[in-house]
Enzyme design. Structure first.
Site, PDB file in Angstrom:
ATOM      1  N   HIS A 355     -15.287  73.193 -81.134  1.00  0.00           N
ATOM      2  CA  HIS A 355     -15.434  71.973 -80.337  1.00  0.00           C
ATOM      3  C   HIS A 355     -16.806  71.753 -79.749  1.00  0.00           C
ATOM      4  O   HIS A 355     -17.046  70.710 -79.156  1.00  0.00           O
ATOM      5  CB  HIS A 355     -14.451  71.978 -79.174  1.00  0.00           C
ATOM      6  N   LYS A 543     -16.542  60.365 -67.781  1.00  0.00           N
ATOM      7  CA  LYS A 543     -16.436  61.594 -68.571  1.00  0.00           C
ATOM      8  C   LYS A 543     -16.785  62.750 -67.640  1.00  0.00           C
ATOM      9  O   LYS A 543     -17.236  62.522 -66.518  1.00  0.00           O
ATOM     10  CB  LYS A 543     -17.402  61.566 -69.766  1.00  0.00           C
ATOM     11  N   ARG A 544     -16.571  64.003 -68.081  1.00  0.00           N
ATOM     12  CA  ARG A 544     -16.999  65.119 -67.250  1.00  0.00           C
ATOM     13  C   ARG A 544     -18.489  65.005 -66.936  1.00  0.00           C
ATOM     14  O   ARG A 544     -19.268  64.491 -67.740  1.00  0.00           O
ATOM     15  CB  ARG A 544     -16.699  66.441 -67.960  1.00  0.00           C
ATOM     16  N   LYS A 549     -24.611  65.118 -71.050  1.00  0.00           N
ATOM     17  CA  LYS A 549     -24.025  63.777 -71.128  1.00  0.00           C
ATOM     18  C   LYS A 549     -24.916  62.727 -70.446  1.00  0.00           C
ATOM     19  O   LYS A 549     -24.736  61.531 -70.621  1.00  0.00           O
ATOM     20  CB  LYS A 549     -22.627  63.778 -70.515  1.00  0.00           C
ATOM     21  N   THR A 651     -14.448  61.290 -77.330  1.00  0.00           N
ATOM     22  CA  THR A 651     -13.271  60.473 -77.629  1.00  0.00           C
ATOM     23  C   THR A 651     -13.198  59.290 -76.677  1.00  0.00           C
ATOM     24  O   THR A 651     -12.569  58.280 -76.992  1.00  0.00           O
ATOM     25  CB  THR A 651     -11.962  61.286 -77.529  1.00  0.00           C
ATOM     26  N   LYS A 655     -11.880  55.178 -77.066  1.00  0.00           N
ATOM     27  CA  LYS A 655     -10.977  54.439 -76.179  1.00  0.00           C
ATOM     28  C   LYS A 655     -11.626  53.124 -75.734  1.00  0.00           C
ATOM     29  O   LYS A 655     -10.981  52.078 -75.694  1.00  0.00           O
ATOM     30  CB  LYS A 655     -10.612  55.283 -74.951  1.00  0.00           C
TER      31      LYS A 655
HETATM   32  C1  LIG Z   1     -10.922  60.722 -73.060  1.00  0.00           C
HETATM   33  C2  LIG Z   1     -11.049  61.507 -71.819  1.00  0.00           C
HETATM   34  C3  LIG Z   1     -12.092  62.428 -71.679  1.00  0.00           C
HETATM   35  C4  LIG Z   1     -13.152  62.640 -72.747  1.00  0.00           C
HETATM   36  O1  LIG Z   1     -14.210  61.726 -72.538  1.00  0.00           O
HETATM   37  P1  LIG Z   1     -15.608  61.876 -73.310  1.00  0.00           P
HETATM   38  O2  LIG Z   1     -16.332  60.627 -72.952  1.00  0.00           O
HETATM   39  O3  LIG Z   1     -15.282  61.933 -74.765  1.00  0.00           O
HETATM   40  O4  LIG Z   1     -16.262  63.098 -72.800  1.00  0.00           O
HETATM   41  C5  LIG Z   1     -12.199  63.134 -70.497  1.00  0.00           C
HETATM   42  N1  LIG Z   1     -11.319  62.952 -69.494  1.00  0.00           N
HETATM   43  C6  LIG Z   1     -10.306  62.066 -69.587  1.00  0.00           C
HETATM   44  C7  LIG Z   1      -9.384  61.892 -68.434  1.00  0.00           C
HETATM   45  C8  LIG Z   1     -10.130  61.320 -70.751  1.00  0.00           C
HETATM   46  O5  LIG Z   1      -9.117  60.451 -70.834  1.00  0.00           O
END
Ligand SMILES: *Cc1c(COP(=O)(O)O)cnc(C)c1O
Length: 807
Positions: A355, A543-544, A549, A651, A655
């Site tokens: 990952h 995101k985290r 990032k 991911t 979304k």
């Molecule tokens: C989709 C999702 C992530 C992943 O987000 P990235 O932008 O791909 O790092 C992290 N936390 C939550 C709650 C999510 O729904």
């Protein structure tokens, strides 16, 4: 299941009284939620049992997804949709005076994951069930999920997430299926005929008790299983007191020490902390999972020689890699297999997903620690390593000089990623670029040895949760435009593409977006007390929080807009609302400083009448699945701005796309595949390419100071972090140092100008709603390939070799 609304209401009223022993007039929202959930659970249970029987009856091959994280989010809406009763239940409850959306908020949220990796596991379970594939999850039932985040005076404060305190309606404790997991102690060999028999006298035995959660397939009668393990004492209280001569304090200490194993999800996916306990967690859930799987399969199958035809086990990141030597141990010590045969079977069963390329996330265990916690498993790892190194020397002699990198044990450490590649038949990356970098860089020697083992499976997201449920207005309008087939076959969303210029559709998309933005604006008002303009651009980074990032790049850009608005009266921009959501690992000091900087900017800007007509900054606390479900539908701009080559896939980007936000992003992770789908004209790409970044990293040649000194605008921004002109003197020294003293590891200053220009392009395009919504429709239309249904079909066909089952 429910004939009509009248029948639902009658059943509901009866159930309420039996459950709560009071009249419905005294109902709290939580009482109502419990009643509803128990009704739904009852219907799920019969399908659940029936599915299990069907898999047995048809002798279907089953896959088990081993993951230390499942970031599930709430179940209620999902299960109502899957059972095809969402509309009926919603209306019936309304007639009884309850809003389903409010009841859903009563459900405690299982936040048993950190971020993308855990959410991926949850999306995969959803797709497995929806596709009628026999696939189950195996993990840990943490008593506390990921911490709740509060923001106090701009600082992140962590609060424990005691999600089980009011019970969990979606789990069943299966005490009858408990298994014991041994730790520590010593191992000896006893001569036994021709060979030896292994004895292990453990120092500690932990009882693993499974809690099963139903994973309900989309309107297909399939209910798969998520088995989460809880750690308990193997002794009755009396038994323990007898053995220990009645010391009650010892009993409590004993229980406490065992329960610690399933107490917390480690909130730190990247750094060095709580090491032994984490290894204990890993062996605990892997060993318990394997035991329970083999028990149920042995009942039906005489031999384990063809185990690879009966089950598949998938290892999500390196955390469950200890399942490889554990399966070897079971086959050799308990089933009497020879080594070669056991090794063949183990590899045929196991597959692995990598990952991340971040070096600090590749797990290594000190040999001493590993050996004393898992003495027998260590012996097996040593033997795997011995045989592997011998194979390298015999068959790939030119790789001898790289032995330290590829050996499973070297420099006193066990390298779990190496063990994963060697002990499985498949290693996959999670986006094309990521898999290529794995093959060419991180794992190049393994790729040379086992070229066929490597493959790509680009991540995906479940369009049921992330579009149908979270964005009902958009879903309905899509169906009006192209019919309903996309719900079963998300690739049918592409029928939208040829409608991208349809004026009516564009206008409807715009008004749906506005409606969703109004709802988010209400939430922002409630949560943060900030009024935001639904006609401004909602520009979102959720995101985290992590240096790679680059939330800092976004922050610096906003900071530069502040100066422009303050000082250049001719400067015009479409008003923007910058929205952030991000948790920082509790020990990650730098990430917490970025949160503080974002909040300081928010305070500065939101309260300055010169600029707050054009910019607002909102930091939404406690980013999690249920909050995400409200944010994506209301977003115009998706910030995917990681340093190229660092984000394995992402991911969140998918979304946003599916909900009609346009991406501003680097050529990184799945952004590249999004760009390939929508083409350059429908996305805002900027910055260094992955190759350019990798060249800087390999050959050097980057000077942050040159960037700083050659761009006066940038220089001033950075100076203001410490010079006292906007914040306290030295206030953001750590960020300042990360950029200048430590030469800007993530190339923020290098990409700054290009990012600013991409932001200006967004501003121009947004002024032209026809063009903007043409791009939006095109993005939604092309988002179908990013459904996790597509991803899971690829895993099922190319890695697991499992087939859908008619239930
Ligand atoms: C989709 C999702 C992530 C992943 O987000 P990235 O932008 O791909 O790092 C992290 N936390 C939550 C709650 C999510 O729904």
């Amino acid at each position: 299941m429910f004939k009509d609304k009248e029948q639902f209401k009658k059943t509901f009223n009866d159930r309420f009284v039996t459950m709560h022993g009071k009249g419905i007039g005294e109902a709290t929202e939580n009482d109502v939620y419990q009643t509803l959930a128990s009704m739904i659970r009852e219907h799920v249970t019969s399908d659940w049992m029936h599915t299990r029987e069907t898999y047995v009856h048809k002798r279907s091959k089953q896959v088990y997804y081993f993951s230390l994280e499942f970031l599930l989010g709430r179940f209620l809406y999902n299960n109502l949709l899957s059972l095809d009763v969402l509309g009926l239940v919603q209306e019936s409850l309304r007639e009884l005076g309850h809003e389903l959306a409010d009841l859903a908020e009563e459900e405690p949220e299982p936040g048993l994951g950190n971020g993308g990796l855990g959410r991926l596991a949850a999306c995969f379970l959803d797709s497995l069930a929806a596709l009628g594939l026999p696939g189950h999850g195996n993990g840990i039932r943490y008593q506390f999920g990921l911490f709740k985040q509060k923001i106090v005076d701009g600082y992140q404060v962590e609060v424990p997430d005691n999600w089980l305190k009011n019970g969990n309606m979606w789990e069943v404790r299966r005490a009858d299926k408990a298994v014991d997991v041994p730790f520590g102690g010593h191992v000896w060999l006893e001569q036994h005929g021709e060979g030896y028999r292994i004895h292990h006298e453990p120092a500690e035995i932990v009882r693993a008790v499974p809690y099963d959660m139903p994973i309900v397939g989309y309107q297909n009668g399939v209910v798969n299983n998520l088995r989460l393990w809880s750690a308990e004492s193997p002794f009755d209280d009396d038994e323990f007191l007898d053995r220990n001569k009645g010391n009650y304090k010892d009993l409590l200490a004993h229980k406490q020490s065992i329960q610690t194993i399933s107490e917390f999800l480690y909130p730190d996916d990247t750094t060095y902390e709580g090491k032994v306990l984490r290894l204990k967690q890993q062996y605990f859930f892997v060993s318990a999972g394997l035991k329970s799987i083999l028990q149920s399969h042995k009942k039906r199958n005489a031999s384990l020689k063809h185990l690879g035809n009966i089950i598949a086990i998938h290892i999500n990141d390196t955390h469950p890699v200890v399942s490889i030597p554990e399966l070897m141990r079971i086959l050799i010590d308990e089933e009497g297999f020879e080594w070669e045969e056991a090794w063949r079977v183990t590899k045929s069963v196991m597959s692995f997903t990598n990952h991340t390329l971040l070096a600090e996330a590749l797990e290594r265990w000190p040999v001493d620690m590993f050996r004393s916690l898992l003495p027998r498993i260590y012996m097996i790892v040593e033997e795997i390593n011995r045989r592997f190194c011998k194979d390298v020397l015999e068959n790939y002699p030119h790789l001898e000089k790289h032995m330290r990198d590829i050996a499973i044990i070297s420099d006193g450490m066990i390298n779990m990623a190496n063990l994963a590649v060697v002990g499985t038949h498949s290693t996959n990356g999670v986006a094309q670029i990521h898999t290529e970098i794995l093959k060419q860089r991180e794992m190049r020697y393994f790729y040379e040895m086992f070229p066929l083992r490597f493959n790509n499976k680009t991540n995906g997201i479940t369009h049921r949760r992330w579009l149908m449920l979270s964005n009902p207005l958009l879903s309905e309008r899509i169906s009006e435009a192209i019919g309903e087939s996309w719900k079963q076959h998300p690739s049918d969303l592409q029928k939208l593409v040829k409608l991208a210029k349809d004026r009516q559709l564009q206008q409807d998309m715009a008004s749906i977006k506005r409606e969703n933005k109004l709802r988010l604006a209400e939430l922002i008002k409630e949560e943060n007390g900030i009024e935001v303009d639904p006609d401004s651009i909602f520009d979102v980074q959720v995101k985290r929080l992590h240096a790679y990032k680059r939330q800092l790049l976004n922050a610096l850009h906003i900071h530069s807009l502040y100066y422009r608005l303050k000082e250049d009266k001719s400067f015009k921009m479409v008003p923007r609302t910058f929205i952030f959501g991000a948790k920082a690992a509790p020990g990650y000091h730098y990430a917490k400083e970025v949160i503080r900087y974002l909040n300081a900017l928010a305070t500065l800007i939101n309260n300055d009448p010169d600029v707050n007509k054009f910019i607002k900054i909102v930091f939404l606390e406690n980013y999690r699945v249920s909050l995400a479900e409200k944010i994506f539908p209301a977003s115009d701009v998706s910030e995917q701005i990681s340093t190229a080559s660092y984000e394995a896939s992402g991911t969140g980007n998918m979304k946003f796309m599916m909900n009609g936000a346009l991406t501003i992003g680097t050529l990184d992770g799945a952004n590249i595949e999004i760009r390939d789908e929508v083409e350059d004209k429908n996305i805002f790409i900027f910055g260094l390419t992955p190759q350019e970044v990798m060249n800087y990293k390999k050959y050097g040649g980057y000077s942050a100071y040159d960037q700083y000194s050659s761009q006066p605008e940038l220089r001033r921004l950075i100076d203001s972090l410490v010079d006292g002109s906007l914040f306290g003197v030295g206030e953001f020294r750590m960020i300042y140092d990360s950029l200048l003293t430590y030469n800007d590891e993530f190339l923020i200053l290098k990409d700054f100008m290009s990012y600013q220009q991409a932001q200006e392009r967004i501003d121009r395009v947004y002024r032209n709603p026809e063009l903007w919504y043409e791009m939006v429709i095109c993005n939604i239309g092309k988002s179908g390939v990013f459904s996790s249904d597509r991803t899971i079909k690829e895993y099922a066909n190319a890695i697991w070799n499992i087939k859908p089952v008619q239930v």
